[in-house]
Design a protein around this motif. Sequence first.
Motif, short mmCIF file in Angstrom:
data_model
loop_
_atom_site.label_atom_id
_atom_site.label_comp_id
_atom_site.label_asym_id
_atom_site.label_seq_id
_atom_site.Cartn_x
_atom_site.Cartn_y
_atom_site.Cartn_z
N PHE A 37 -4.16 -1.87 36.59
CA PHE A 37 -4.41 -2.28 38.16
C PHE A 37 -4.72 -3.88 38.19
N PRO A 38 -4.64 -4.40 39.58
CA PRO A 38 -4.73 -5.80 39.53
C PRO A 38 -6.25 -6.35 39.29
N LYS A 39 -6.51 -7.03 38.39
CA LYS A 39 -8.02 -7.73 38.05
C LYS A 39 -8.77 -7.88 39.27
N GLU A 40 -8.03 -8.44 40.42
CA GLU A 40 -8.94 -8.59 41.63
C GLU A 40 -9.68 -7.38 42.19
N ASP A 41 -9.07 -6.36 41.83
CA ASP A 41 -9.54 -4.92 42.38
C ASP A 41 -10.76 -4.97 41.90
N LYS A 99 -17.17 2.15 49.39
CA LYS A 99 -15.92 2.73 49.29
C LYS A 99 -15.01 2.35 48.01
N SER A 100 -15.48 1.67 46.99
CA SER A 100 -14.72 1.15 46.24
C SER A 100 -14.37 2.55 45.09
N PRO A 101 -13.15 2.51 44.48
CA PRO A 101 -13.28 3.62 43.50
C PRO A 101 -13.73 3.20 42.15
N TYR A 102 -14.04 1.81 41.91
CA TYR A 102 -14.46 1.37 40.62
C TYR A 102 -16.13 1.49 40.80
N ILE A 103 -16.27 2.64 40.31
CA ILE A 103 -17.78 2.72 40.26
C ILE A 103 -18.47 3.04 38.74
N ARG A 148 -22.40 -10.20 38.57
CA ARG A 148 -21.73 -10.19 39.93
C ARG A 148 -22.33 -8.98 40.59
N ALA A 149 -22.15 -7.87 40.34
CA ALA A 149 -22.33 -6.45 40.83
C ALA A 149 -24.04 -6.14 40.73
N SER A 169 -18.48 -1.38 42.33
CA SER A 169 -19.92 -0.85 42.88
C SER A 169 -20.23 -1.13 44.29
N GLN A 170 -19.02 -1.51 44.85
CA GLN A 170 -19.36 -1.75 46.46
C GLN A 170 -18.93 -0.44 47.26
#
Lengths: 314, 274
Positions: free
Chosen positions: B83-87, B95-99, B23-24, B92-93
């Motif tokens: 944390f929620p799976k949807e997060d 402003k996301s903290p999920y980097i 996806r990313a 990798s988008q």
Amino acid sequence: MSEEKARKVGEVICEQLVDAGKKDSDIVVLTSDSRGSGSLVPFAKELPKQIVEVGIAEQDLVTISAGLAHSGKRPFAVSPAAFLTMRSIEQVKVDVSYSNTNVKLLGISGGNSYSVLGSTHHSLQDLAITRAIPNLEVYMPCDQYQTVGLFKYLVKSDKPAYIRIGKKALNNCYSNPEEAFVKPGKANVLRNGKDVALVAMGETVPEALKAADLLEKQGIKATVVDLVSLKPLDTELLSKISNEFSDIYTIEEHSIYNGIGSAVAEVVATSGSAKLHILGFPDAPAIAGTQDEVFSYYGLDGAGIAKNVEKSIS
Amino acid sequence: MDVEQLEKKAIEMRKATWEMIYRAKSGHTGSDLSCTDILVALYYKVLNQTPETFKNEDRDRYIQSKGHAVEILLNILADRGYFPKEDLLTYSQFKSPYIGHPNNHIKGIEMNTGSLGHGLALSVGIAKAAKMDDKDYHTYVLMGDGEQAEGSVWEAAMAAGSFKLDNLTAIIDHNGLQITGKTKDVMNSEPLKAKYEAFGWNVVEIDGNDMSQLVDVFDLKPVQNKPTLILADTVKGCGVSFAENKAEWHHKVPTEEQYKEALDVFDKELEERK
């Protein structure tokens, strides 16, 4: 200015850490075979359970400190400034700054204080790199009182910081800790004069005061500013003086690139009208000599600063 | 969870990670798949830690020194409810903290990692703090085998041995490959077992993609006064046959065809285990 005798900053720091460590067992000191040169032998004797020796491994020193801080300790990582800020700088960037761990990095024997040991042991680029690292306060105490005031703040503060100190005993610039250290980002005006402003920090503060005395004899009245903290920087005061004076001199025990002069220039260029003169170490390995000889050679002692000012003012 | 349930969970997590990377269009695919079983064992069986107790002083700590395998860690943390799976749809988008490396602004991540050679020394500090405070929590750290070329690893290995940190377990994801090729060709760090033993460690060798061996090894009592190294032999890309044991899959993103092919395999495996 106090009449008390000049004191070595390292010894004053040790007293402060012993005092704080007795009250708070989370205060720990980490050394890289550097407790002697860091004047920390008394700490090790008084609080043996609160000192961690990592051996000659400066990268490890910083990262282990970060791990300890992550589990609630308040570590002071002590190592010669040259190694702490160059050998371990990536650890400082990642494990202290980026992970936001409460590590105090104490760079001992900083600047040119190792003198004839040569450039391997000089830290004349440390301010350049530490001030570019986010989330890191940067200090260089100029006398015993500022050291006491600063460390009373540091043992309680939750923010990472780099503190550079030298080796020699420093003459008193202040009379008490409260006036010497007010808060992070608050510079002190030590002398008021209308003709020129001298901005210094750490070991060049006493030299700037000497220069002001010499200039006074020539009829030139100098304002002397002790920055106290390079980061956060007192931009308000610097902005004010950059409009009040036509000439500002910065004096630093550091490369002329990216240190105190550059920090002041960033303020003057954007909000002031003064002409800035940056006095510091040239872009070359420092010549051999005692620290006093070297300061004199590069015009960073009181006489050298005064001579430079006279030239441009006249 | 028993071994069978853990094995099934590992397939689910591989599938979720595979989907996230596709996806990313970004991720360290081979590295994630290599250490999946180790992380599943840790997070569903071993670590004394839950989302509710994550800030407790007595929680076990996990440091992922090979930070680039972040996708599997994030999927496991989401599945465990940190944390929620949807997060993770923002991975990798902007402003996301999920980097692309562990970020301690995310619940469940202890420390920022990504630059190699830091995790072991961080863990030494954490384990040393536990000793100083007489606390019982255990610290686990996962390293790569390519990472063993970093000098700072050996400074920390020496300190862990000297400090006698029997509350520290390091795991090496020993898949033998790194971005350039075979680890022994790029920079030979072998023999790792002998080296760590010489530094004062207890070393246990296992198959790191075998869940029953992982469960057993984490069950072993620590050797007094010695840190433990689990030298876990793994397969880079494990679980996706065409990606297995290929250095190029270190951070390769699957094509649409590859994506579907592996997804079918994951689904079939999960169907069989229903």
